[in-house]
Structures are given as C-alpha cells and as structure tokens.
Design a protein around this motif. Sequence first.
Motif, short mmCIF file in Angstrom:
data_model
loop_
_atom_site.label_atom_id
_atom_site.label_comp_id
_atom_site.label_asym_id
_atom_site.label_seq_id
_atom_site.Cartn_x
_atom_site.Cartn_y
_atom_site.Cartn_z
N ASP A 72 0.76 -1.28 0.21
CA ASP A 72 0.15 -0.02 0.01
C ASP A 72 0.90 1.34 0.01
OD1 ASP A 72 -2.25 -1.48 0.02
OD2 ASP A 72 -2.67 -1.35 2.17
N MET A 81 2.13 1.30 -3.30
CA MET A 81 1.23 2.19 -4.34
C MET A 81 0.77 3.44 -4.02
SD MET A 81 -1.59 -1.15 -4.34
CE MET A 81 -2.62 -0.32 -5.52
N LEU A 82 0.86 3.71 -2.79
CA LEU A 82 0.40 5.23 -2.18
C LEU A 82 1.72 6.19 -2.98
CD1 LEU A 82 -1.17 7.20 -0.69
CD2 LEU A 82 0.29 6.56 1.15
N LYS A 83 2.92 5.56 -2.97
CA LYS A 83 4.09 6.54 -3.15
C LYS A 83 3.94 6.87 -4.70
CE LYS A 83 8.94 6.87 -3.19
NZ LYS A 83 9.18 7.34 -4.62
N ASN A 84 3.62 5.52 -5.52
CA ASN A 84 3.29 5.76 -6.88
C ASN A 84 2.27 6.71 -7.25
OD1 ASN A 84 5.19 3.76 -7.59
ND2 ASN A 84 3.87 1.89 -7.30
N GLN A 85 1.32 6.64 -6.63
CA GLN A 85 -0.02 7.53 -6.79
C GLN A 85 0.63 8.91 -6.58
OE1 GLN A 85 -2.77 6.81 -8.00
NE2 GLN A 85 -2.58 4.57 -8.25
N ASP A 95 3.37 9.99 -6.63
CA ASP A 95 4.40 10.37 -7.82
C ASP A 95 3.58 10.62 -9.19
OD1 ASP A 95 6.48 9.99 -6.19
OD2 ASP A 95 7.01 7.97 -6.86
N LYS A 96 2.62 9.90 -9.20
CA LYS A 96 1.53 10.07 -10.50
C LYS A 96 0.95 11.39 -10.27
CE LYS A 96 0.81 5.32 -11.83
NZ LYS A 96 -0.29 4.50 -11.75
N ILE A 97 0.41 11.64 -9.15
CA ILE A 97 -0.27 12.93 -8.85
C ILE A 97 0.92 14.21 -9.08
CG2 ILE A 97 -1.18 14.59 -6.93
CD1 ILE A 97 -2.50 11.68 -5.91
#
Length: 309
Positions: free
Chosen positions: A80, A83-87, A89-91
């Motif tokens: 998580d 995933m949160l970090k990826n989100q 980064d995407k944001i």
Amino acid sequence: MNIQKSLLLFALSYTFIYAEPSAFEFQSGATKKDMRDLKDIADFTRSVIADFQNKIVNLEQAVDGLKTVYEGMSATSRQDSLMLKNQIDKIQNMQDIVDSYQMAQKSQAELVKNLKAQVEANTNNIEQINQKIDKLSEAFLQANDEILKQIKVLSEQALALQNNIQGIQNQPVIDSIKENSMPEKSYNFSSDNNKNLSEAKNLLRKKRNEDAKAYFEYLIDQKFAVAESSYYIGEIYYARKEYNEALPYYKTSASLDSKASYMPILLWHTAWSFKYLNDSDNYMKFLRTLVALFPESEQGRKAQDILSK
C-alpha cells in the motif's frame, strides 16, 4: 518460547519435590496413604503441566498466526505504501504537467495579448497610412488640377503671344534711324553709350522729350540698348498721340526683349494705340495678351476689368 521454558523448569522442580518416596522415605515411616496422596498430587501436577503445555502450544500457534497476519499486514502495508507512493508520484507528475500547461497557457495568453497589441498598432499604422494616402491623393488631384490650369493658362498665353506677334508683324519694324529723321540740333554724344542712355532717361524725366528722343535714336543707330530705346521712343510718340508712329517702336522693343520690366505698360499702350486707331480686334487681342502674360500687374488687372464687362 521463553514462557514454555519457564513452565518446564517449574514442572521439573515440582516433580522433584513431590516425587514418589524412595526406600529411604519408606524407612522414615511414611504410609501408603501418604504415597497415594503424593502420587495424586504428582498426577495433578502433570495434568496441569500438560494443560499448560497445550495452552502454550495454542498460544504459540496464536502468536504464529498473529505473526503471519502481522507479516501479511506488513507486506500489504508495504505494498500500500508503494502504491501510495506511486500514486503520489503520479499526482506530482500530473501537477507538474498542469503547472507546465498553465505556464504555457500563460505564455500563450501573453503572446496573444502582444499579438493583439501589435495588430492594433498595425491597424492604426495602416489607418494613418491610408489617411496619408488619401491626403496625398487629394493633394495630387489638386496639384493635377492646378497643373492642368497652369497648362491651360500657358497655352492661352502662348496663343495670345502668338496672336500678339502676328498682330505686330503687320506693323513696320524699326531697323535704324533714317538720316532724314535725325535731329537737326547738334548733340554732344558721349563715346560711352551707357552715359548716353543715362542722359536720355534724365532728359525724359525733365520732359525734354525731343532731346531724349534724339539720344534714344542715336543709341538705336549705335545698336546699343535697342529694345529699351525703342520702347521709350514709342512712349514719346504715344504721349504725342502719334499712334501709328508709336506702334513700330513698340513692336521692335517687344520682339527684342519680351521679358522686360516695362512690358505690361508697352502692351497696355499698344492696345490703346489700336483702340485710338479704331482697330478693335487688335485692341481686344492685346488686352487678352496682357491678362494672359501679366495678370498680376496693374495694367493686367485693368485689362481684366475691361474684358469682364
């Protein structure tokens, strides 16, 4: 595991303390009943220990389950987190894209603003150029009209001058003073004809017309200042109202120097000479010539007044 080891040590100690009596104990006087009681206690203790062991096993299994759950939750938490970090980064990337777009939009808006200002400036410049072109066109048209008028005036002047020349050509030209026209009076002419011309004009101012005429005739015979001398002799004859005699001298003067300062007077007196000789055609012709060639002169304005009636 530490709990299990502690319970085992406790059980062993208890068993050692409450173990069956040895032969020595029997020798000490212990009864069978006492032995049974000790046995029962030992059995109870073993059952308690066994129960504890079972509970320990269950606790260990529970701990292992919790550990597995914790490890699973930890793994899930890590996933998580990733995933949160990826989100995030995407944001952040999306935010960077939005910021970049906003900057580009701002630059585009500034460029559009500048282009609009340039277009407005160019429009104003074009409008000013069009106004200048309109003014130049108007000025050109006015100048063209003025040029056409000047051409018309020059044409009329050329025609009038031609008519003037043709009209004067019918009169005799003074080539030289005839011998029989020379004055009977003796004059002391100077060898310097400039002095003779100055003296002739001086005599004319003093109303000594005959003496002045003699000097002018001498100058004509000397072929010096012929145009000017002819004009003054014509004026002398005009003052005497001898118009037929005046006209040849006027013609000679005009043919030799048509741009002389006295030309307006010459043409004016020529016209009136024809008038007094009842030649209306030549009279009107010379008035028109005077207006065409010298409209701003005093004689030209007088001629225009006559022609306007």
